[in-house]
Scaffold this active site. Sequence first.
Site, mmCIF file in Angstrom:
data_model
loop_
_atom_site.group_PDB
_atom_site.id
_atom_site.type_symbol
_atom_site.label_atom_id
_atom_site.label_comp_id
_atom_site.label_asym_id
_atom_site.label_seq_id
_atom_site.Cartn_x
_atom_site.Cartn_y
_atom_site.Cartn_z
ATOM 1 N N LYS A 1 5.449 6.593 -3.219
ATOM 2 C CA LYS A 1 4.792 5.485 -3.929
ATOM 3 C C LYS A 1 5.621 5.051 -5.140
ATOM 4 C CE LYS A 1 0.751 3.295 -5.562
ATOM 5 N NZ LYS A 1 -0.670 3.103 -5.511
ATOM 6 N N HIS B 1 -5.176 -1.923 5.243
ATOM 7 C CA HIS B 1 -6.147 -2.302 4.209
ATOM 8 C C HIS B 1 -6.830 -3.637 4.488
ATOM 9 C CE1 HIS B 1 -4.371 1.054 2.149
ATOM 10 N NE2 HIS B 1 -5.070 0.870 1.060
ATOM 11 N N GLU C 1 -4.618 8.060 3.207
ATOM 12 C CA GLU C 1 -3.536 7.447 2.420
ATOM 13 C C GLU C 1 -2.268 8.304 2.506
ATOM 14 O OE1 GLU C 1 -3.796 4.472 1.228
ATOM 15 O OE2 GLU C 1 -5.851 4.093 0.563
ATOM 16 N N ARG D 1 -7.176 -7.586 -25.349
ATOM 17 C CA ARG D 1 -5.944 -8.019 -24.655
ATOM 18 C C ARG D 1 -5.032 -6.866 -24.255
ATOM 19 N NH1 ARG D 1 -5.892 -12.234 -28.632
ATOM 20 N NH2 ARG D 1 -6.914 -14.066 -27.755
ATOM 21 N N HIS E 1 -10.587 -3.518 4.379
ATOM 22 C CA HIS E 1 -11.417 -4.224 3.391
ATOM 23 C C HIS E 1 -12.528 -5.022 4.089
ATOM 24 C CE1 HIS E 1 -8.150 -4.136 0.006
ATOM 25 N NE2 HIS E 1 -8.730 -2.979 0.201
ATOM 26 N N LYS F 1 -2.447 -0.674 -10.450
ATOM 27 C CA LYS F 1 -3.403 -1.679 -9.952
ATOM 28 C C LYS F 1 -4.778 -1.333 -10.513
ATOM 29 C CE LYS F 1 -1.537 -3.320 -5.577
ATOM 30 N NZ LYS F 1 -1.743 -3.380 -4.118
ATOM 31 N N ASN G 1 -0.230 -1.374 1.766
ATOM 32 C CA ASN G 1 -1.532 -1.882 2.199
ATOM 33 C C ASN G 1 -1.727 -1.757 3.703
ATOM 34 O OD1 ASN G 1 -2.183 -2.681 -0.439
ATOM 35 N ND2 ASN G 1 -0.994 -4.558 -0.189
ATOM 36 N N GLU H 1 3.999 -6.499 -6.396
ATOM 37 C CA GLU H 1 3.740 -6.751 -4.979
ATOM 38 C C GLU H 1 4.218 -8.126 -4.513
ATOM 39 O OE1 GLU H 1 0.066 -4.918 -3.518
ATOM 40 O OE2 GLU H 1 -0.046 -6.525 -2.059
ATOM 41 N N HIS I 1 -13.384 4.188 1.275
ATOM 42 C CA HIS I 1 -12.189 3.351 1.392
ATOM 43 C C HIS I 1 -11.176 3.965 2.384
ATOM 44 C CE1 HIS I 1 -8.879 0.772 0.281
ATOM 45 N NE2 HIS I 1 -8.176 1.802 -0.141
ATOM 46 N N ARG J 1 6.041 -3.604 -1.870
ATOM 47 C CA ARG J 1 4.796 -2.905 -2.231
ATOM 48 C C ARG J 1 3.662 -3.224 -1.243
ATOM 49 N NH1 ARG J 1 2.006 -1.644 -8.113
ATOM 50 N NH2 ARG J 1 0.284 -0.451 -7.221
HETATM 51 N N1 GLY Z 1 -2.897 1.067 -3.148
HETATM 52 C C1 GLY Z 1 -1.833 0.204 -2.888
HETATM 53 C C2 GLY Z 1 -0.957 -0.049 -4.061
HETATM 54 O O1 GLY Z 1 -1.067 0.622 -5.075
HETATM 55 O O2 GLY Z 1 -0.135 -0.927 -4.021
#
Ligand code: GLY
Length: 332
Positions: free
Chosen positions: A194, A215, A152, A88, A219, A110, A212, A204, A232, A208
């Site tokens: 960031k 993305h 990025e 956990r 994706h 993330k 993306n 998010e 990526h 946040r």
């Molecule tokens: N890579 C996008 C984020 O960390 O929110």
Amino acid sequence: MQGRDLVIVYQAPLSQHLDTLLTFLGDAPKSLVSHQLPNGEQAKNLGELERLIGTLIDAGLGRDGLLLALGGGVVGDITGFAAACYQRGMDFIQLPTTLLSQVDSAVGGKTAVNHPMGKNLIGAFHQPQAVFVDLDWLDTLPDNELSAGLAEVIKYGVIADPEFFVWLETNMAALRAKDKTLLTHAIERSLTIKADIVSQDEREQGVRAHLNLGHTFGHAIEANQGYGNWLHGEAVAAGSLMAAELAKARGMLDDEQLSRLYRLNQAAGLPLKGPSDMTPDQYLPLMMRDKKVLAGKLRLVLPQGIGQAVVVSDATQSEILDAIKAVQTANP
Ligand code: GLY
């Protein structure tokens, strides 16, 4: 790390870095086990997560143990998710060895593995105890992976900092030559942006999502091509141009701004189109599986000029298709 049970997770191409790390750790840990993942993005799946958890159990790791993720985004994401789930939740530290992981994936908590039907669909928010960025790790980074990381870095300029975008336009060649002073600035500026965004919105729910940019299109490219066949960052770069074309069609970007985006991607050694064997109508079904789909509505991050971004949820299928076609037929 002193006196703790440690498990280091890595991939084979980083064996040399593992040796350096083991020498550095010396006899500080109480116990130490290393776990090798298969190479590439294919390692980021539930089967490998189970195998990693098996190593933690075999090692007798308790919740007071510590995981070290030595590698790029794949290693960081699966190790972080193991840390989030095992008993956990336990501590982990990120040791990102690629530019992409140093400026983005290792920071912000993330963690995830992929499902065959979509990228990062199984995961958790779980913050690392620390992230150590060492520029020397980048010495052996292949050029295409450096470029993927620059995708990025460019993103931060586009969504949050027009001056940084101009700085990148001026310094891209030297960044690709791995000038350490300039790379330090690029990484620091990216992480400052960031950290500012994640500290406002860790889970998010709002701003946040701007991280993306590109993305959702990207994706779809990764899922269509098979994970790992397009890096990526390469998929994000092509996807950002699709978002930019959509923004241009909506009057949110002018011709000159759009050209600057294409030119900076080109200078960074990034793709200016999606894969040639992927048709525009193959994007939409894959994009609809994105985590940013809410109540059946696709939410897309679009640039608003250079230095700002917005999330839109009213983009029509034909607008999206037109944006993809515009990128695929562009002659920048
Ligand atoms: N890579 C996008 C984020 O960390 O929110």
